[in-house]
Design a protein around this motif. Structure first.
Motif, PDB file in Angstrom:
ATOM      1  N   ILE A 203       0.848  -1.201   0.000  1.00 15.35           N
ATOM      2  CA  ILE A 203       0.000   0.000   0.000  1.00 15.35           C
ATOM      3  C   ILE A 203       0.877   1.243   0.000  1.00 15.35           C
ATOM      4  CG2 ILE A 203      -1.762   1.286   1.274  1.00 15.35           C
ATOM      5  CD1 ILE A 203      -2.665  -1.372   2.468  1.00 15.35           C
ATOM      6  N   ALA A 204       1.982   1.168   0.741  1.00 18.50           N
ATOM      7  CA  ALA A 204       2.873   2.333   0.823  1.00 18.50           C
ATOM      8  C   ALA A 204       3.913   2.324  -0.289  1.00 18.50           C
ATOM      9  CB  ALA A 204       3.559   2.353   2.185  1.00 18.50           C
TER      10      ALA A 204
ATOM     11  N   ALA B 179      -1.432   3.056   4.499  1.00 21.59           N
ATOM     12  CA  ALA B 179      -0.683   1.850   4.830  1.00 21.59           C
ATOM     13  C   ALA B 179      -0.581   1.691   6.337  1.00 21.59           C
ATOM     14  CB  ALA B 179       0.707   1.915   4.215  1.00 21.59           C
ATOM     15  N   ARG B 180      -0.341   2.817   7.012  1.00 21.04           N
ATOM     16  CA  ARG B 180      -0.185   2.746   8.457  1.00 21.04           C
ATOM     17  C   ARG B 180      -1.499   2.308   9.103  1.00 21.04           C
ATOM     18  NH1 ARG B 180       2.738   7.470   9.145  1.00 21.04           N
ATOM     19  NH2 ARG B 180       0.800   8.593   9.449  1.00 21.04           N
TER      20      ARG B 180
ATOM     21  N   THR C 106      -2.012  -1.006  11.261  1.00 21.59           N
ATOM     22  CA  THR C 106      -2.419  -0.926  12.664  1.00 21.59           C
ATOM     23  C   THR C 106      -3.644  -1.788  12.913  1.00 21.59           C
ATOM     24  OG1 THR C 106      -1.706   1.354  12.537  1.00 21.59           O
ATOM     25  CG2 THR C 106      -2.822   0.704  14.534  1.00 21.59           C
ATOM     26  N   VAL C 107      -4.636  -1.639  12.042  1.00 18.83           N
ATOM     27  CA  VAL C 107      -5.887  -2.365  12.274  1.00 18.83           C
ATOM     28  C   VAL C 107      -5.686  -3.868  12.085  1.00 18.83           C
ATOM     29  CG1 VAL C 107      -8.250  -2.677  11.506  1.00 18.83           C
ATOM     30  CG2 VAL C 107      -7.285  -0.392  11.614  1.00 18.83           C
TER      31      VAL C 107
ATOM     32  N   HIS D  28      -9.131   3.627   2.644  1.00 16.21           N
ATOM     33  CA  HIS D  28      -7.872   4.369   2.672  1.00 16.21           C
ATOM     34  C   HIS D  28      -6.737   3.593   2.025  1.00 16.21           C
ATOM     35  CE1 HIS D  28      -9.200   7.766   5.079  1.00 16.21           C
ATOM     36  NE2 HIS D  28     -10.016   6.907   5.642  1.00 16.21           N
ATOM     37  N   ALA D  29      -6.884   2.277   2.024  1.00 17.26           N
ATOM     38  CA  ALA D  29      -5.851   1.458   1.396  1.00 17.26           C
ATOM     39  C   ALA D  29      -5.897   1.570  -0.126  1.00 17.26           C
ATOM     40  CB  ALA D  29      -6.012   0.002   1.821  1.00 17.26           C
ATOM     41  N   MET D  30      -6.900   2.255  -0.650  1.00 11.95           N
ATOM     42  CA  MET D  30      -7.018   2.411  -2.103  1.00 11.95           C
ATOM     43  C   MET D  30      -5.932   3.331  -2.656  1.00 11.95           C
ATOM     44  SD  MET D  30      -9.292   0.534  -3.215  1.00 11.95           S
ATOM     45  CE  MET D  30      -9.440  -0.704  -1.979  1.00 11.95           C
TER      46      MET D  30
END
Lengths: 1009, 118
Positions: free
Chosen positions: A147-148, A160-161, A165-166, A232-234
């Motif tokens: 992702i990052a 990515a963070r 985390t999740v 958000h990972a998009m």
């Protein structure tokens, strides 16, 4: 071993791809493609065995005592999932090859990609629960990196963070859950766990295990309330979204739920936890998807919704629902991946994914449009596509659910509402992007993407269509096999057919489709310019997540401030007090009765020696502030008393070592004294305010009290020990066997180099590392300005010599040091001989590698002291770094020589040749080991001392004034981390940043100078 | 002898603890040296004190444990001495680096507390 290979191959490929040059994107793509195809083939090979209902198993023993083995296991369901992962992987590699821009570091992408694939296959094929969790966390990590991938973008980093985390936090919950599960069953082996369903469900820990495992699965599959990370990972490159966020990683959660279905499902708790999470994700995901502006945003929320559908099906506790869930896992993967691919192609060719800007693309991209239409139709559940079939099965399940009135009526209604929403967003996605008037202001002029980029999407879409039309002939047997492997013998009858007659589910489908069209029409205007989701906009998971993180941060910071201090004095005070208190605790009960061992009479000489020794120690304590040299000498005297004590009480080896270490330490500290600031007793104490003086006095009194108490305590403790009989220890073994087993009379040396050789090996490694650290720290050493100049004594000496610097190549040092120079030079070979003597006799008499090494080091440092640094360094032939390396190699070589004769590491090998004249010799690898110790100690000690001594040479140099301009324009003058960053990262932003760092460093340097 | 030995350990510990709690880096390094003597003697004392019993096996006599001093604490202390030297060296260099960076020799590199000497 082919199961192991399926998992190992991608990791190996990942490693290879990491070393491919960063512009070679074709090579990396071929590599990744080959690995993916190889994995497909390997998986296919197992089909015949699995299709007969067999389970393939491979085990690698690791720590069997702990129930930890590498177990790989493949049954029907794992096979189907492995096929999904590998086939999708191959398609995505092809797609990514054309998607990624040439200026991206593509091999790094494929390296992460393959690592992810390996981790995912590891999850799927794990036959051990702990192993499964390890791979699970690996997928979180690799997905973080994927992702990052465009790490220069803030949204990518943040997304990515958040994902990490999740999902990693969920993974930790999963680990806890799995540990409980393993505890209940008594094994972590999947086969045993799967067979113990009744035991688990009846256990009092069942609910805890279920909640923890559900947390793991729901976070991974982005289920409500943990769904917020997925949109958000998009920010990831689209191939990543295709692979991770539609087909594989987010499916890991539902995979796990299916996997553990036979163990955990069938209870009310399961129904409510899993079912509720699924239902909420199903409806809320679909609802939010209607209002997204980003194409990938629509797809992300739709994924949450479809995963919710699968989760809900699993939560229904019905075998038919489970079959439907597995079917939908496959269907969703095909149509959603193809839609993500289409979104990527639109983005790639038109430059935007914004639904409010895109319009009428079917004219420029007719093939893409067709593919997307088929995918979207399947997503909406239009008949003759695969999405329709699993949706019908879902509707049927909701209709037949038993129980409460709310569930009986509520579920079908929710299902229809969901169906309506999904038709609406599917319609919107297609109509907005591909139909309507042609958009004029797109960043790029859209055109059809290359054929090989279309190919994977085309293949998937074809699959959607074929499965949708003839499900029984295509997916039927595989689905049957997968379901049977989960459900076992009580597999219910089911049939995959397009037409089941006009029944309730079909009517529900028709209602949803009509509703969707109406909803789309009704919302038409509203959706144009907004990305705000009505009603639920305030319940934003992301905001709660960030709020929680911030709170966590501030609480941690507060606790840290409250519980700890950065002041060393306070820390040490607490440490010593705590040590004292913990030593006191055992004495609380019964005090300290006197011992029964005979006390020997005090020898006056010994008493006198320690009278002096104690006086010296106290003197050192008193003088260390203003008279450093005196304190150093007094400490040395106390050390000498210690050394004598060792001689007195039968420890010749210790005495020898202590004596020489004493010398070397003294030299070391003397070398350091030069760089410390001068300190004079303040002449007028009255200048200091009374309050400050009082505070200082109290502090000193407190410390004195603690020192006396600690000293008294340790003295008492020592006395108590010394007047008691020694317990039965391991010492007799060493004394009895030293000569017998190791052939050495000096037991201490035998323990060090033979019995406990491994410890010594570690120790010399530490010494070597310390020496290198000292060397490295001193390379960047900046002396304080006032100690830059030559010391007074040296200035006087130079003045005597008439200002001429000493010639480093002269045979002997000039002036008054000439005579000592001769003696010291003669001393070197003598010291060498003494050292070899000590080394060789070490096994039977006092001596050994440590002592011998220190003797040589002392002789070398004497050359420096007498001849001067410049003189000695111009004669250095062998560099201490080599000695360190040689010593370690020697010791390790002596250790591994035992392998040659199949004995464990560091076993002694003895060779006793008889030579003419000399007689019988006793040679052993132990001597080689001791030689390694010897060499390393020489190297390390000399390196430390020489590095320190060398500082006096840089001392006379002019202070380095680093200017901003010079340091920025001469990047190679002194290579530093910042410079490396500039050389490897061409982006202007990084360049500016590193120049800034430079400037700051230079400013700091200026301040120092 | 035991009482002298124990008192010696006590004095070394006391001096060491006092120095370790001082604010100047040099004092701390001296304190650690004294403490390490004390600790080495303490560990060595765990084998009890014996005169004339160096653990070097006499081939003529039997390898009877009662004749020799305990070799295990000795081996431990030998290791400790060498490691102690290495850590002293490391600490000295850290001290020097901190002195160069902060401009003073306070353990916290703290200029402000320079005035409040103790």
């Amino acid at each position: 071993m082919s199961l192991v290979w399926i998992v190992v191959l991608p990791f190996a490929g990942s490693l290879c791809a990491a070393f491919v040059p960063s512009h070679a994107r074709n090579a990396a793509a071929w590599l990744a493609g080959a690995v993916a195809v190889a994995c497909v083939v390997l998986t296919l090979q197992h089909y015949t065995q699995i299709a007969e209902g067999g389970v393939a198993r491979e085990e690698l023993r690791w720590a069997p005592g702990l129930g930890l083995d590498f177990t790989f296991r493949m049954d029907g369901f794992a096979w189907l999932f492995a096929m999904l992962v590998t086939v999708m992987g191959a398609l995505v590699v092809l797609y990514a090859r054309y998607y990624m821009a040439p200026q991206d570091p593509v091999p790094r992408f494929f390296s992460f990609f393959l690592a992810f694939m390996g981790a995912m296959l590891g999850v799927v094929l794990s036959g051990n629960l702990i192993q499964l969790v390890v791979f699970w966390e690996l997928t979180s990590l690799t997905s973080f990196m994927l992702i990052a991938y465009w790490y220069h973008r803030a949204d990518a980093r943040r997304g990515a963070r958040m994902a990490l985390t999740v999902t990693a936090a969920g993974g930790l919950c999963l680990l806890a859950g799995v540990l409980i599960l393993g505890r209940i069953v008594g094994s972590y082996d999947l086969d045993i766990v799967l067979a113990s369903g009744d035991l688990v469900r009846a256990h009092s820990w069942y609910l805890t295990a279920l909640i923890l495992i559900a947390l793991g699965a729901l976070t991974k599959s982005a289920q409500f309330p943990f769904h917020f990370w997925l949109p958000h990972a998009m920010a990831a490159p689209t191939p990543v979204s295709v692979y991770l966020h539609s087909a594989t990683m987010v499916k890991a959660g539902v995979f796990l739920l299916v996997r553990l279905w036979p163990v955990l499902a069938g209870t009310d708790a399961w129904f409510w936890i899993i079912g509720t999470a699924g239902l909420l994700s199903l409806v809320l995901g679909a609802y939010a998807a209607i209002f997204q502006r980003d194409m990938k945003g629509v797809l992300a929320y739709s994924t949450i919704s479809h995963l919710g559908l699968i989760t809900l099906l699993l939560g229904l506790n019905s075998s038919l629902a489970l079959i439907a869930a597995i079917f939908h896992i496959m269907n969703h993967a095909t149509f959603k991946a193809s839609l993500f691919m289409a979104a990527g192609m639109v983005d790639h060719e038109s430059g935007t994914r914004d639904l409010s800007r895109l319009s009428g693309l079917y004219r420029a991209m007719p093939i893409t449009a067709t593919l997307a239409v088929v995918g979207a139709a399947s997503m909406a559940g239009v008949p003759l596509f695969n999405g329709f079939l699993s949706k019908e099965m879902f509707f049927a399940e909701t209709v037949f659910v038993s129980g409460h009135l709310i569930t009986r009526v509520g579920l079908p209604i929710m299902a229809v509402i969901w169906g309506t929403f999904s038709v609406a967003y599917s319609l919107r996605l297609i109509l907005q992007v591909f139909f309507g008037p042609q958009a004029a202001d797109l960043p790029k002029k859209p055109h059809e993407p290359p054929i090989w980029m279309l190919f994977p999407s085309g293949l998937l879409v074809t699959a959607c269509l074929v499965v949708g039309v003839i499900p029984g002939r295509t997916i039927g047997p595989y689905l049957d096999m997968a379901s049977r492997s989960v459900l076992g013998p009580d597999m219910p009858f089911h049939s995959l057919a397009v037409w089941h007659g006009l029944n309730l589910p079909l009517i529900m489908s028709l209602m949803a489709m009509a509703g969707g069209v109406i909803l789309y029409r009704a919302l038409g205007k509203y959706q144009q310019g907004t990305a705000v989701v009505p009603l639920i906009n305030h319940f934003d998971g992301q905001r709660i997540f960030e709020f929680l993180l911030e709170k966590l941060d501030s609480v941690a910071k507060g606790l840290n401030r409250w519980l700890s201090t950065s002041r060393l004095q306070v820390q040490l005070l607490l440490l010593i007090s705590a040590a004292f208190a913990s030593a006191l605790i055992p004495l609380m009960h019964g005090g300290l009765p006197s011992g029964d061992r005979m006390v020997t009479a005090v020898n006056p000489a010994f008493g006198l020696m320690w009278l002096v020794g104690a006086a010296c120690a106290i003197g050192a304590a008193a003088q260390a502030k203003y008279h450093r040299l005196a304190a150093l000498s007094l400490t040395g005297a106390a050390g000498l008393a210690t050394c004598m004590t060792f001689v007195w009480f039968s420890a010749p080896d210790l005495a020898l070592t202590q004596l020489i270490v004493e010398v070397v330490t003294l030299v070391l500290l003397l070398l350091g004294l030069r760089w410390l600031p001068p300190r004079y007793k303040s002449i007028d104490d009255k200048l200091v305010p009374l309050q400050v003086r009082l505070r200082a006095r109290t502090r000193r009194l407190r410390d004195l009290g603690l020192a006396v108490v600690a000293g008294g305590g340790l003295a008492t403790l020592s006395y108590a020990v010394l007047t008691r009989q020694a317990g039965e220890g391991i010492s007799p073994f060493f004394i009895e066997n030293s000569l017998l087993l190791a052939g050495g009379a000096n037991v201490v040396n035998v323990i060090l180099v033979d019995f406990r050789g491994f410890d010594t090996m570690g120790e010399i490694t530490v010494v070597g590392i310390v020496a290198l650290t000292v060397f490295a720290l001193l390379r960047r050493f900046r002396p304080a300005p006032e100690s830059m100049g030559l010391p007074v004594q040296q200035q006087e000496q130079d003045a005597q010599a008439g200002g001429v610097p000493p010639d480093p190549h002269a045979l002997l040092p000039e002036g008054s040091m000439m005579l000592p120079g001769v003696i010291v030079q003669l001393l070197l070979p003598v010291a060498g001989m003494v050292a070899v003597f000590f080394l060789l006799r070490g096994h039977n008499e006092p001596g050994g590698g440590f002592v011998a090494g220190l003797i040589v080091a002392t002789a070398v440092i004497l050359q420096y002291m007498v001849g001067g640094t410049a003189w000695a360094e111009s004669r250095t032939r062998i560099y201490p770094q080599y000695w360190i390396a040689l010593g370690l190699l020697c010791a390790a070589g002596a250790g591994s020589a035992a392998w040659a004769v199949s004995r464990p590491f560091l076993s002694a090998l003895v060779w006793q040749p008889t030579l003419p004249l000399i007689g019988e010799l006793h040679l052993s690898t132990v001597l080689l080991f001791d030689l390694g110790v010897f060499l390393l100690v020489i190297g390390a000690t000399v390196l430390i001392l020489v590095a320190l001594a060398h500082q006096s040479r840089r001392g006379h140099r002019k202070p380095v004034t680093a200017h901003v301009e010079t340091s920025a324009t001469e990047p190679l003058a002194e290579p530093s981390a910042a410079h490396h960053a500039t050389m490897h990262a061409p982006e202007p932003a990084r360049l500016a940043q590193s120049v800034q760092t430079e400037a700051r460093a230079a400013l700091d340097a200026n301040k120092e100078d | 002898m035991e009482i002298v030995y124990a008192l010696a350990i006590g004095v070394l510990t006391g001096s060491g603890v006092w120095l370790v709690l001082r604010p100047r880096t040099f004092q701390v390094i001296m304190g650690l040296s004294l403490l390490s003597y004390a600790v080495n003697l303490f560990i060595f004392g765990m084998g009890r004190l014996a005169v004339g019993g160096a653990p070097i096996i006499d081939a003529l006599k039997q390898a009877d444990p009662s004749l020799y001093d305990d070799p295990v604490p000795q081996a431990l202390v030998l290791t400790a001495i060498v490691i102690g030297f290495a850590t002293t060296a490391l600490f000295l260099v850290v001290l020097l680096a901190s002195r160069g960076l902060t401009g003073n020799d306070h353990v916290d590199g703290d200029r402000d507390s320079d005035e409040a000497e103790s």
